[in-house]
Design an enzyme around this catalytic site. Sequence first.
Site, PDB file in Angstrom:
ATOM      1  CG  ASP A 109      57.702  16.446  52.901  1.00 38.42           C
ATOM      2  OD1 ASP A 109      58.551  16.184  53.765  1.00 38.42           O
ATOM      3  OD2 ASP A 109      57.701  15.956  51.764  1.00 38.42           O
ATOM      4  CE  LYS A 129      62.911  17.673  53.453  1.00 37.59           C
ATOM      5  NZ  LYS A 129      62.973  16.741  52.325  1.00 37.59           N
TER       6      LYS A 129
END
Length: 169
Positions: A109, A129
Site C-alpha cells: 500500500d 489507494k
Amino acid sequence: RPRRSSHLPRHTAYLDGADAGTHSPSVVRSAPSPIIKNTPSADPGSKNKNKNNAEQQKEPSQIIINHPPKSLPNGGRITLVGSGPGDPNLLTVAAYNILSDPDNLVIADRLVSSEILDLIKGEVRVANKVPGCQHRAQDEIYEWCREGLGQGRHVVRLKIGDPFVFGRG
C-alpha cells in the site's frame, strides 16, 4: 503483559511455529491439514434447555474445515505481511526474511513507510489507494496477485500495521 490474539482464527499457524497466543501475528499462513470440529447438534442458547434434554445429548455432528494448500501446483503462493508501525527495527524476523528475498513479488500500500520499502530486495509494486479511487487500486492489486501467482511466484501482500487489525486479514 502480552495480550492474547483472540481475534485470530484457531486454524492460523505461524511460519516460525510459534503459539498464536504469545507472538505477534505479523506473518501468518493457513495450516495445511483439515481440522475437524465437533459441534453440538442442539442449539445451546435455546430457551428450552431442560425440555428434551435427551435429544440435546445426542452425538455431536462434525464439521470438516479444509484449508487451502501451501502453494499452487505451479509453486505460486501468497503471504500476508504486516509492516508494523513503520520502523524496520520492529519487523519480525520472518517478515524481514520474506521482504529481503529477491525472488518475491511484494505488493504494498502507499502508506507503507519508505524505510520498510527500502528493505525489499525483489520486485515491488505500490498501489496508489487514495480517497475516491480505492476500488480501482484494489482491482489493480488483485490483478497483480493473479499475475504473480500465475507465474508461480511467491506474492507478498504488504500492509501497514497489523494486517489482522487494519487490513481485515
